[in-house]
Design a protein around this motif. Structure first.
Motif, short mmCIF file in Angstrom:
data_model
loop_
_atom_site.label_atom_id
_atom_site.label_comp_id
_atom_site.label_asym_id
_atom_site.label_seq_id
_atom_site.Cartn_x
_atom_site.Cartn_y
_atom_site.Cartn_z
N HIS A 230 0.83 -1.21 0.00
CA HIS A 230 0.00 0.00 0.00
C HIS A 230 0.86 1.26 0.00
O HIS A 230 0.49 2.28 -0.59
N TYR A 234 0.85 1.19 -4.61
CA TYR A 234 -0.59 1.42 -4.74
C TYR A 234 -0.98 1.81 -6.15
O TYR A 234 -2.12 1.59 -6.59
N HIS A 256 -3.24 8.48 -3.88
CA HIS A 256 -2.98 7.36 -2.97
C HIS A 256 -4.25 6.98 -2.20
O HIS A 256 -4.53 5.80 -1.97
N VAL A 259 -6.77 4.16 -3.11
CA VAL A 259 -6.44 2.75 -2.94
C VAL A 259 -6.39 2.43 -1.45
O VAL A 259 -5.64 3.05 -0.70
N GLU A 261 -6.12 -0.40 1.89
CA GLU A 261 -5.43 -1.63 2.25
C GLU A 261 -6.30 -2.85 1.96
O GLU A 261 -5.77 -3.92 1.62
N VAL A 264 -5.65 -3.90 -1.49
CA VAL A 264 -4.38 -4.64 -1.58
C VAL A 264 -4.59 -6.08 -1.15
O VAL A 264 -4.13 -7.02 -1.81
#
Length: 318
Positions: A230, A234, A256, A259, A261, A264
């Motif tokens: 992350h 990302y 950022h 996106v 976690e 991810v």
């Protein structure tokens, strides 16, 4: 059964680290190398971006593996004649173990000289003409060219390999995939999409090689791996065409927050569950890929290579 290679990320590592990773990859049983070709990293946290052609020179003497750029844009920042010279020299240094992977590029790297960043259909035209120019130069004959996008005047490469360097074309959508099928020596794409492989093969690609790549983050603490991805990569999860049109690392940093976690956790293999790593790579085999490259995100390169040598590659036949 595909061959499995390692993907060297120049955006995240300095030249010496990339060469050492290549050595570890060969020792671990990987059978080929990809290396990224960037002027900028995607964000400042990644922190590096060495000149790829210098690194390839070092790699040519450090390992015996085949090497390919994934991918070079030979149309804006570097003229195709200069790219052809760099490519031919790399092929000579590697004794024929070099392939040139090319694509339409990103504004992130290509706008730096102040050139206009063209729309996709123009970039595809430029890429096709660039491939034509480079192939003529690989013959070692004098080339004069007056095209739509490029001029070459009395150019001849004196250092050329015995055989022309194969040029693989990257494509993520139907137009680029069709171009790869029509004029490429192979096809590069980053998702295990069987439909795109079929489009390439039916569109003229036939039995030419199809290569793909993916990123993982190996580590014993899965949540730490999620945080690492992350923080550093990302950009891989940003939607749409932003990756092609944003001009600077700071613009990616501004996105950022798009996106999470959780994204991810859902999209990127993180941790030390060998089954997840095997499944991620096997998906490319199931989709019909001939060669699959994997990149380890984060500093634990030694742990990653030991893990793949003992737990992952043996299960893939690598």
């Amino acid at each position: 059964m595909p061959e499995y290679g390692y993907f060297l990320a120049g955006e995240e590592h300095d030249p010496a680290a990339l060469v050492e990773q290549a050595r570890m990859a060969e020792q671990a049983g990987f059978r080929a190398l990809w290396i990224s070709d960037h002027f900028h990293p995607w964000n400042d946290a990644q922190g590096q971006s060495p000149f790829v052609w210098s690194v390839i020179g070092a790699l040519s003497k450090a390992v015996s593996l085949p090497i390919e750029t994934a991918v070079t844009c030979p149309t804006v920042r570097m003229h195709p004649a200069v790219t052809a010279q760099a490519t031919a020299t790399s092929a000579v240094l590697t004794e024929g173990r070099f392939r040139l992977g090319v694509g339409t590029g990103e504004a992130l790297n290509e706008h730096i000289l102040g050139d206009r960043w063209p729309p996709l259909h123009v970039r595809l035209e430029m890429l096709e003409e660039a491939v034509q120019v480079m192939r003529r130069l690989f013959t070692g004959e004098e080339v004069n060219h007056r095209g739509t996008h490029y001029t070459v005047d009395n150019a001849r490469l004196y250092t050329v390999p015995g055989e022309p360097v194969p040029i693989d074309i990257s494509g993520f959508g139907p137009k680029a995939t069709s171009l790869a099928a029509r004029v490429g020596d192979g096809y590069i794409t980053m998702a295990p999409q069987e439909a795109m492989v079929a489009r390439f093969r039916k569109g003229g690609g036939g039995t030419k090689p199809v290569s793909g790549g993916t990123k993982v983050c190996y580590g014993t603490d899965r949540e730490e791996c999620v945080r690492t991805v992350h923080s550093l990569w990302y950009n891989e999860l940003l939607p749409g065409e932003m990756g092609q049109v944003l001009p600077a690392p700071r613009h990616f940093e501004q996105l950022h927050e798009l996106v999470s976690e959780d994204m991810v956790r859902e999209k990127v293999v993180c941790g030390d569950d060998a089954e997840q790593h095997v499944s991620a790579l096997a998906a490319f085999a199931d989709a019909g890929f001939d060669r699959v490259y994997v990149n380890q995100i984060s500093a634990d390169q030694r742990g990653f290579f030991d893990f793949y040598r003992t737990k992952v590659l043996p299960r893939l036949g690598g």
